[in-house]
Design a protein around this motif. Structure first.
Motif, mmCIF file in Angstrom:
data_model
loop_
_atom_site.group_PDB
_atom_site.id
_atom_site.type_symbol
_atom_site.label_atom_id
_atom_site.label_comp_id
_atom_site.label_asym_id
_atom_site.label_seq_id
_atom_site.Cartn_x
_atom_site.Cartn_y
_atom_site.Cartn_z
ATOM 1 N N ASN A 1 10.676 -37.391 -10.371
ATOM 2 C CA ASN A 1 9.945 -36.775 -10.391
ATOM 3 C C ASN A 1 9.246 -36.541 -9.482
ATOM 4 O OD1 ASN A 1 7.058 -36.268 -10.608
ATOM 5 N ND2 ASN A 1 7.371 -37.464 -12.546
ATOM 6 N N LYS A 2 9.021 -35.583 -9.114
ATOM 7 C CA LYS A 2 8.221 -35.485 -7.592
ATOM 8 C C LYS A 2 6.634 -35.665 -7.110
ATOM 9 C CE LYS A 2 12.173 -32.422 -6.001
ATOM 10 N NZ LYS A 2 12.978 -31.203 -6.803
ATOM 11 N N HIS A 3 6.050 -35.733 -8.686
ATOM 12 C CA HIS A 3 4.446 -35.378 -8.545
ATOM 13 C C HIS A 3 4.237 -37.362 -8.374
ATOM 14 C CE1 HIS A 3 4.949 -31.646 -7.884
ATOM 15 N NE2 HIS A 3 5.483 -31.330 -9.166
ATOM 16 N N LEU A 4 5.145 -37.913 -8.875
ATOM 17 C CA LEU A 4 5.432 -39.149 -8.924
ATOM 18 C C LEU A 4 5.113 -40.173 -7.893
ATOM 19 C CD1 LEU A 4 3.817 -41.475 -10.824
ATOM 20 C CD2 LEU A 4 5.436 -41.614 -11.752
ATOM 21 N N ARG A 5 4.097 -41.070 -7.713
ATOM 22 C CA ARG A 5 4.848 -41.921 -6.273
ATOM 23 C C ARG A 5 3.821 -43.203 -6.813
ATOM 24 N NH1 ARG A 5 1.619 -38.949 -1.472
ATOM 25 N NH2 ARG A 5 1.201 -41.223 -0.423
ATOM 26 N N VAL A 6 4.622 -44.454 -6.028
ATOM 27 C CA VAL A 6 3.925 -45.839 -6.262
ATOM 28 C C VAL A 6 3.213 -46.047 -4.969
ATOM 29 C CG1 VAL A 6 5.804 -47.852 -6.059
ATOM 30 C CG2 VAL A 6 6.557 -45.895 -7.467
ATOM 31 N N MET A 7 2.608 -46.743 -5.187
ATOM 32 C CA MET A 7 1.661 -47.213 -4.164
ATOM 33 C C MET A 7 2.004 -48.601 -3.604
ATOM 34 S SD MET A 7 -2.072 -46.568 -6.205
ATOM 35 C CE MET A 7 -3.401 -47.155 -3.717
ATOM 36 N N ARG A 8 1.958 -48.074 -2.209
ATOM 37 C CA ARG A 8 2.710 -50.061 -1.812
ATOM 38 C C ARG A 8 1.925 -50.579 -1.272
ATOM 39 N NH1 ARG A 8 7.643 -50.051 -1.022
ATOM 40 N NH2 ARG A 8 8.831 -48.390 -1.252
ATOM 41 N N SER A 9 0.402 -50.187 -1.768
ATOM 42 C CA SER A 9 -0.564 -51.681 -1.780
ATOM 43 C C SER A 9 -0.897 -52.247 -3.330
ATOM 44 C CB SER A 9 -1.778 -51.460 -1.149
ATOM 45 O OG SER A 9 -1.970 -50.409 -0.019
ATOM 46 N N PRO A 10 -0.155 -53.437 -3.712
ATOM 47 C CA PRO A 10 -0.293 -53.656 -5.119
ATOM 48 C C PRO A 10 -1.577 -54.346 -5.400
ATOM 49 C CG PRO A 10 0.899 -55.049 -3.570
ATOM 50 C CD PRO A 10 0.422 -54.695 -2.772
ATOM 51 N N PHE A 11 -2.094 -53.967 -6.396
ATOM 52 C CA PHE A 11 -3.128 -54.911 -6.649
ATOM 53 C C PHE A 11 -2.903 -56.414 -7.613
ATOM 54 C CE2 PHE A 11 -6.394 -55.909 -10.959
ATOM 55 C CZ PHE A 11 -7.226 -55.412 -10.151
ATOM 56 N N TYR A 12 -2.974 -57.345 -6.494
ATOM 57 C CA TYR A 12 -2.857 -59.301 -6.919
ATOM 58 C C TYR A 12 -3.398 -59.345 -8.419
ATOM 59 C CZ TYR A 12 0.377 -58.496 -2.330
ATOM 60 O OH TYR A 12 0.860 -58.317 -1.482
ATOM 61 N N TYR A 13 -2.638 -60.489 -9.302
ATOM 62 C CA TYR A 13 -3.391 -60.948 -10.193
ATOM 63 C C TYR A 13 -3.683 -61.757 -9.535
ATOM 64 C CZ TYR A 13 -3.655 -64.565 -13.183
ATOM 65 O OH TYR A 13 -5.069 -66.130 -14.238
ATOM 66 N N ARG A 14 -4.756 -62.526 -9.324
ATOM 67 C CA ARG A 14 -6.295 -63.153 -9.178
ATOM 68 C C ARG A 14 -7.287 -63.507 -10.588
ATOM 69 N NH1 ARG A 14 -4.928 -63.549 -3.377
ATOM 70 N NH2 ARG A 14 -4.791 -62.037 -2.568
ATOM 71 N N SER A 15 -7.413 -64.991 -10.291
ATOM 72 C CA SER A 15 -8.145 -64.995 -11.584
ATOM 73 C C SER A 15 -9.181 -64.699 -10.872
ATOM 74 C CB SER A 15 -8.620 -66.382 -11.638
ATOM 75 O OG SER A 15 -8.640 -67.429 -10.547
ATOM 76 N N ILE A 16 -9.941 -64.208 -9.873
ATOM 77 C CA ILE A 16 -10.760 -63.859 -9.580
ATOM 78 C C ILE A 16 -11.330 -62.838 -10.419
ATOM 79 C CG2 ILE A 16 -10.298 -62.701 -7.327
ATOM 80 C CD1 ILE A 16 -13.376 -65.041 -7.163
ATOM 81 N N PHE A 17 -10.567 -61.403 -10.498
ATOM 82 C CA PHE A 17 -10.896 -60.267 -11.172
ATOM 83 C C PHE A 17 -11.523 -60.502 -12.387
ATOM 84 C CE2 PHE A 17 -8.098 -59.058 -7.590
ATOM 85 C CZ PHE A 17 -9.064 -58.584 -6.911
ATOM 86 N N GLN A 18 -11.073 -61.632 -13.054
ATOM 87 C CA GLN A 18 -11.399 -61.564 -14.507
ATOM 88 C C GLN A 18 -12.457 -62.861 -14.614
ATOM 89 O OE1 GLN A 18 -7.638 -63.763 -15.631
ATOM 90 N NE2 GLN A 18 -6.914 -61.572 -16.252
#
Length: 158
Positions: A98-115
């Protein structure tokens, strides 16, 4: 209809649509992705998310030919995970050709702080200011803030 009218009236502003759902990827989500200029899809590599993506979002994305519009954001990743390997796996299993879909290289890490800060209805800076005398919690909030900043910079550059 309301979102469409808001979006058409305010072309110079950023419109953020936060739609949740079945493993984040439900039918309502699939309908909301046709409006924005950029679509960031938080994605946790699991069978449930893959199935939901293929069923609900993949047809919408394939029908939309806008370049640099759709981005998969690797989400809830352990901080010691090999991000490059994970992104490659998502490309192999989800993006494929799929040429219109990209994977970001900056992940959303699991951090309990978000919750923690979301549970209280606070923004991250508000949460951080509440715990400014707690060194460990301030450090965790600072790391989370850096994660979000990195993701935002990648979105802006794309």
């Amino acid at each position: 209809k309301v979102v469409k009218s808001l979006y058409s009236q305010k072309k110079d502003e950023l419109l953020i649509i936060d739609s949740g759902g079945e493993g984040v990827l439900n039918f309502g989500t699939s309908k909301s992705i046709s409006l924005p200029d950029k679509v960031i899809i938080p994605f946790h590599l699991s069978q449930t998310n893959e199935d939901a993506f293929n069923r609900n979002l993949k047809p919408e994305i394939e029908a939309d030919t806008t370049k640099n519009k759709f981005f998969l954001l690797p989400s809830f990743i352990h901080t010691s995970a090999n991000v490059s390997n994970l992104c490659d796996e998502i490309k192999t299993r989800i993006v494929k050709d799929n040429k219109h879909l990209r994977v970001m290289r900056s992940p959303f890490y699991y951090r309990s702080i978000f919750q923690n800060f979301c549970r209280f209805g606070l923004s991250l800076p508000e949460y951080k200011s509440l715990y400014k005398t707690n060194k460990k919690e301030t450090e965790r909030a600072t790391k989370a803030d850096k994660d979000i900043t990195t993701i935002c910079k990648e979105i802006i550059r794309s």
